[in-house]
Design an enzyme around this catalytic site. Structure first.
Site, PDB file in Angstrom:
ATOM      1  N   CYS A 126     -37.748 -31.334  24.285  1.00 44.93           N
ATOM      2  CA  CYS A 126     -37.984 -32.657  23.829  1.00 44.93           C
ATOM      3  C   CYS A 126     -37.416 -33.746  24.657  1.00 44.93           C
ATOM      4  CB  CYS A 126     -37.669 -32.945  22.378  1.00 44.93           C
ATOM      5  SG  CYS A 126     -38.450 -34.457  21.596  1.00 44.93           S
ATOM      6  N   CYS A 128     -36.004 -36.933  23.378  1.00 43.54           N
ATOM      7  CA  CYS A 128     -35.115 -37.937  22.836  1.00 43.54           C
ATOM      8  C   CYS A 128     -33.867 -38.321  23.230  1.00 43.54           C
ATOM      9  CB  CYS A 128     -35.194 -38.075  21.237  1.00 43.54           C
ATOM     10  SG  CYS A 128     -35.211 -36.237  20.563  1.00 43.54           S
ATOM     11  N   CYS A 136     -38.936 -39.506  21.618  1.00 45.05           N
ATOM     12  CA  CYS A 136     -39.384 -38.148  21.888  1.00 45.05           C
ATOM     13  C   CYS A 136     -40.511 -37.912  23.102  1.00 45.05           C
ATOM     14  CB  CYS A 136     -40.061 -37.088  20.777  1.00 45.05           C
ATOM     15  SG  CYS A 136     -38.726 -37.233  19.522  1.00 45.05           S
ATOM     16  N   LYS A 205     -42.729 -31.090  10.969  1.00 44.35           N
ATOM     17  CA  LYS A 205     -41.517 -31.699  11.236  1.00 44.35           C
ATOM     18  C   LYS A 205     -41.831 -32.870  10.671  1.00 44.35           C
ATOM     19  CE  LYS A 205     -38.054 -33.223  14.439  1.00 44.35           C
ATOM     20  NZ  LYS A 205     -37.905 -33.594  15.872  1.00 44.35           N
ATOM     21  N   ARG A 227     -39.246 -42.561  14.194  1.00 45.02           N
ATOM     22  CA  ARG A 227     -40.279 -41.720  14.718  1.00 45.02           C
ATOM     23  C   ARG A 227     -41.586 -41.275  13.776  1.00 45.02           C
ATOM     24  NH1 ARG A 227     -36.558 -40.218  18.386  1.00 45.02           N
ATOM     25  NH2 ARG A 227     -34.686 -39.065  17.824  1.00 45.02           N
ATOM     26  N   LYS A 258     -39.322 -28.055   9.483  1.00 42.17           N
ATOM     27  CA  LYS A 258     -38.072 -28.753   9.614  1.00 42.17           C
ATOM     28  C   LYS A 258     -38.166 -30.139   8.792  1.00 42.17           C
ATOM     29  CE  LYS A 258     -36.250 -30.361  13.604  1.00 42.17           C
ATOM     30  NZ  LYS A 258     -35.777 -30.272  15.022  1.00 42.17           N
ATOM     31  N   SER A 285     -29.015 -30.982  10.594  1.00 43.79           N
ATOM     32  CA  SER A 285     -27.903 -31.422  10.534  1.00 43.79           C
ATOM     33  C   SER A 285     -27.308 -31.809   9.115  1.00 43.79           C
ATOM     34  CB  SER A 285     -27.552 -32.481  11.738  1.00 43.79           C
ATOM     35  OG  SER A 285     -28.564 -33.351  11.679  1.00 43.79           O
TER      36      SER A 285
HETATM   37  C1  PBG Z   1     -35.850 -34.320  18.122  1.00 43.11           C
HETATM   38  C2  PBG Z   1     -34.789 -33.414  17.281  1.00 43.11           C
HETATM   39  C3  PBG Z   1     -34.604 -33.626  16.012  1.00 43.11           C
HETATM   40  C4  PBG Z   1     -33.994 -32.326  15.667  1.00 43.11           C
HETATM   41  C5  PBG Z   1     -33.979 -31.574  16.562  1.00 43.11           C
HETATM   42  N1  PBG Z   1     -34.651 -32.223  17.580  1.00 43.11           N
HETATM   43  C6  PBG Z   1     -34.706 -34.773  15.020  1.00 43.11           C
HETATM   44  C7  PBG Z   1     -35.056 -35.999  15.227  1.00 43.11           C
HETATM   45  O1  PBG Z   1     -34.067 -36.908  15.639  1.00 43.11           O
HETATM   46  O2  PBG Z   1     -36.309 -36.299  15.320  1.00 43.11           O
HETATM   47  C8  PBG Z   1     -33.026 -32.541  14.336  1.00 43.11           C
HETATM   48  C9  PBG Z   1     -32.050 -31.170  14.093  1.00 43.11           C
HETATM   49  C10 PBG Z   1     -31.056 -31.613  13.302  1.00 43.11           C
HETATM   50  O3  PBG Z   1     -30.946 -32.405  12.229  1.00 43.11           O
HETATM   51  O4  PBG Z   1     -30.193 -30.553  13.002  1.00 43.11           O
HETATM   52  N2  PBG Z   1     -36.477 -33.680  18.914  1.00 43.11           N
HETATM   53 ZN    ZN Z   2     -37.293 -35.584  20.001  1.00 45.12          ZN
END
Ligand code: PBG
Ligand code: ZN
Length: 337
Positions: A126, A128, A136, A205, A227, A258, A285
């Site tokens: 990605c 970001c 992203c 997602k 996003r 996710k 997270s």
């Molecule tokens: C972005 C990305 C995100 C996560 C993994 N890759 C989320 C985002 O900010 O959109 C989230 C993973 C997590 O919260 O553990 N490409």
């Molecule tokens: Zn991203």
């Protein structure tokens, strides 16, 4: 004799099966194994100390100089797979560090492969954390409105992906919900002779508040906007099946959903609809941090909550889970605590 003692009354039969621990094990439907867990880690910088991620107790931005220790610990705990997130030292409009042969991911992947060639590395694909605006992909002007340029982003995703695989990544997880990412990356990998590298698309997602601590850890929060144009509306479930259909058609080897714990219904529906496609759930997270915070306050039994939550994600239909608790689960299993 009361009706409850009747030999045909179903609860009596269930109690009979529960009264002996060995029988309970024999008939258990869902089992959580260490082999079902992928441990996620953050890597930043060449040297210095590990920097704690304040909103994710026990997690750090690990510099390359401390990476060997971390990998040794992971391998010694019996963990077989990791997902890694690089935090670059420089950001720009293209996210150049992500496809630089001397970028943080490339250096980290080579270092890990050298030390632990059998440890499976799943590389997050990605932009970001690499772009100065924190989105992203590549952003430009669309009739007076700054938005993601999908085609340009695909081009850059190919560069990033090939570069990670050349460094030694075993599997790629494009996480940006960019249209056409799976089919574009599949073609590019095949053309470059990497037919054997599986793609795990971030099929479903959601535009979720469960990623907050991660954005701190990766320093990848968007500087403007959000996003929600490229991630899904948490209110929608049927859309997940459309996203899954598209990713399967594009050639995804594994589907990923996710978040996980707040979307068990989605995991269940996607698995019921596509039982023949491997399904990964990402326990993100904030789902980690909420359990941690309650545990630190002494309000919950952390180990029992973690096993229950991860088991529920498998029971819903996930074959395996990316998460931040794998090291603790491994210790709990080893120490039989
Ligand atoms: C972005 C990305 C995100 C996560 C993994 N890759 C989320 C985002 O900010 O959109 C989230 C993973 C997590 O919260 O553990 N490409
Ligand atoms: Zn991203």
């Amino acid at each position: 004799m009361s009706h409850i003692m009747s030999p045909t009354f179903p609860t009596v039969r269930l109690r009979r099966l529960r009264q002996h621990p060995v029988i309970r094990d024999l008939i258990r439907e869902t089992e959580l194994n260490l082999d079902d867990l992928v441990h996620a880690i953050f890597i930043k910088g060449d040297k210095g100390d590990k920097q704690p991620v304040l909103s994710m107790p026990g997690h750090y931005q690990i510099p390359l100089s401390k990476l060997d220790e971390e990998i040794e610990e992971i391998v010694n705990l019996g963990i077989k797979s990791i997902m890694i997130f690089g935090v670059p030292s420089t950001k720009d409009a293209y996210g150049s560090d992500s496809f630089d042969d001397q970028g943080i991911m490339q250096k980290a992947i080579r270092q890990i492969k050298k030390l632990a060639p059998d440890l499976l590395i799943i590389s997050d694909i990605c932009f970001c954390q690499y772009t100065d605006h924190g989105h992203c992909g590549f952003m430009d002007d669309h009739h007076g409105c700054i938005d993601l340029n999908n085609d340009k982003t695909l081009e850059l995703l190919v560069k990033q992906s090939i570069s990670h695989v050349q460094a030694g990544a075993n599997m790629l997880a494009p996480s940006g919900m960019i249209d056409g990412a799976v089919i574009t990356l599949r073609r590019a990998l095949d053309e470059a002779g990497f037919e054997h590298i599986p793609l795990m698309g971030h099929t479903v997602k959601y535009s979720s508040a469960m990623y907050g601590p991660f954005r701190q850890a990766t320093e990848g929060a968007p500087k403007y906007g959000d996003r929600s144009r490229y991630q899904m509306d948490p209110a929608n479930g049927n859309e997940a099946l459309r996203e899954a259909a598209v990713d399967i058609m594009e050639g995804a080897d594994i589907l990923l959903i996710k978040p996980a714990h707040t979307y068990l219904d989605i995991i269940y529906r996607v698995k019921q609809t596509y039982p023949h496609i491997p399904l990964c759930a990402y326990h993100p997270s904030a789902e980690f941090s909420m359990i941690k915070a309650a545990a630190e306050k002494g309000w919950i039994n952390e180990k029992r909550v973690v096993f229950e939550v991860l088991t529920s994600i498998k029971r819903a239909g996930a074959d395996f889970i990316v998460n931040y608790y794998t090291k603790e689960v491994a210790r709990w299993i080893i120490n039989k605590e």
